[in-house]
Each structure stands twice: as C-alpha cells, then as structure tokens.
Design a protein around this motif. Structure first.
Motif, PDB file in Angstrom:
ATOM      1  N   LEU A  95       0.833  -1.231   0.100  1.00  0.00           N
ATOM      2  CA  LEU A  95       0.042  -0.101  -0.199  1.00  0.00           C
ATOM      3  C   LEU A  95       0.767   1.281  -0.074  1.00  0.00           C
ATOM      4  CD1 LEU A  95      -2.653   1.669   0.152  1.00  0.00           C
ATOM      5  CD2 LEU A  95      -2.378   1.165   2.813  1.00  0.00           C
ATOM      6  N   GLN A  96       1.791   1.356   0.836  1.00  0.00           N
ATOM      7  CA  GLN A  96       2.783   2.383   0.772  1.00  0.00           C
ATOM      8  C   GLN A  96       3.246   2.684  -0.395  1.00  0.00           C
ATOM      9  OE1 GLN A  96       5.798   2.431   4.003  1.00  0.00           O
ATOM     10  NE2 GLN A  96       5.521   4.649   4.346  1.00  0.00           N
ATOM     11  N   LYS A  97       3.933   1.535  -1.030  1.00  0.00           N
ATOM     12  CA  LYS A  97       4.655   1.818  -2.402  1.00  0.00           C
ATOM     13  C   LYS A  97       3.436   2.316  -3.324  1.00  0.00           C
ATOM     14  CE  LYS A  97       8.455  -1.317  -1.859  1.00  0.00           C
ATOM     15  NZ  LYS A  97       8.958  -2.713  -2.234  1.00  0.00           N
ATOM     16  N   ALA A  98       2.493   1.699  -3.450  1.00  0.00           N
ATOM     17  CA  ALA A  98       1.438   2.037  -4.475  1.00  0.00           C
ATOM     18  C   ALA A  98       1.031   3.589  -4.256  1.00  0.00           C
ATOM     19  CB  ALA A  98       0.274   1.163  -4.475  1.00  0.00           C
ATOM     20  N   VAL A  99       0.820   4.088  -3.057  1.00  0.00           N
ATOM     21  CA  VAL A  99       0.495   5.544  -2.693  1.00  0.00           C
ATOM     22  C   VAL A  99       1.481   6.286  -3.130  1.00  0.00           C
ATOM     23  CG1 VAL A  99      -0.409   6.946  -1.142  1.00  0.00           C
ATOM     24  CG2 VAL A  99      -1.656   4.881  -1.146  1.00  0.00           C
TER      25      VAL A  99
END
Length: 148
Positions: free
Chosen positions: A94-98
């Motif tokens: 999630l962190q990478k995607a955001v």
C-alpha cells in the motif's frame, strides 16, 4: 438460462463497475497482496457490511429488518478487516502504491477487494436459488427471439 446469465452479469457489473483504465505495477502488487491475505471470513465480513448498507436504501427499508446492533457490528467487522489488510498484511504494498501511483491506488484496491467479495455472493447456493426465482417472470421467449 440465457436470461439468468444476463441478469447475473448485469448485477455483477452494477455492483463492481470500476473506472480504472489501467492499473499500475504497484497497484497490481497491492491487489495481489489483498487476494493472498483476504480470508473467506474477510470476504464474508465485507459482504455482510455491503448488505447492511444496501438495506438502508429507501427502496429496501420496508422489506428488511435488522437485528439490533447489526449495523455497528458489521461496520466494525469490515473496518477491522480493512485495517488489518491495509495496515498490517499489505502495508508495504500500500505504501509503495500510494507513493508511486497516488491515492487512486488505494481507492482502486478497495474497489477491487469489494468486487471480489461481491462476486463471491453469486457462487453461494442460496443466492443462486433466489436468483433463479426471477426466471419464471422473465419473458424468456421474447428475449430469446432477439438472438434469432
């Protein structure tokens, strides 16, 4: 059978329409993580929450009665699943995607999780039996004549 298939497709589309044109690599990783980590119980929590939410539609309120506290229990149950999936199980994805693809990656992943759970509704034998009931009211002859 043609009519039943059509009605299921239309209902599925209506419940799972997404505006995503093309998912990014990191969003795809997040979706994979969700699929890998979501349990059947997680999907059930989401389905229950969606059904409770739909029961509040003004067109359904008069035919649906809920157990006291059901709304709060299902909302908390789904929020617990969402928090676990996004903040623990798939935190890194999630962190990478955001970071790489923006907030739309979270929205797309949330819609994706919802669509997978909603699709599971249509494989339930009780739901299938209920959907079959409507077949006797469709003008099957007229609909099938359209294919000629």
């Amino acid at each position: 059978m043609l009519v039943r298939a059509l009605s299921i497709v239309l209902m599925s589309i209506g419940l799972t329409v997404s505006t995503d044109v093309e998912a990014g690599l990191f969003e795809d990783d997040l979706k994979r993580c969700i699929v890998d980590n979501a349990t059947p119980e997680d999907n059930l929590a989401l389905v229950r929450w969606v059904l409770i939410a739909l029961s509040h539609h003004e067109g359904a309120r008069d035919i649906v009665s809920l157990a006291p506290g059901a709304s709060e229990i299902t909302a908390k149950g789904y929020a617990d699943v969402f928090n676990r999936l996004m903040l623990l199980d798939c935190r890194e994805e999630l962190q990478k995607a955001v970071q790489m693809e923006g907030q739309q990656a979270l929205r797309a992943a949330t819609r994706f999780f919802g669509s997978t759970a909603v699709r599971s509704l249509f494989t339930d034998p009780g739901v299938s039996a209920e959907l079959d009931k409507v077949d006797r009211y469709f003008d099957t002859e007229a609909l099938e004549s359209l294919a000629e």
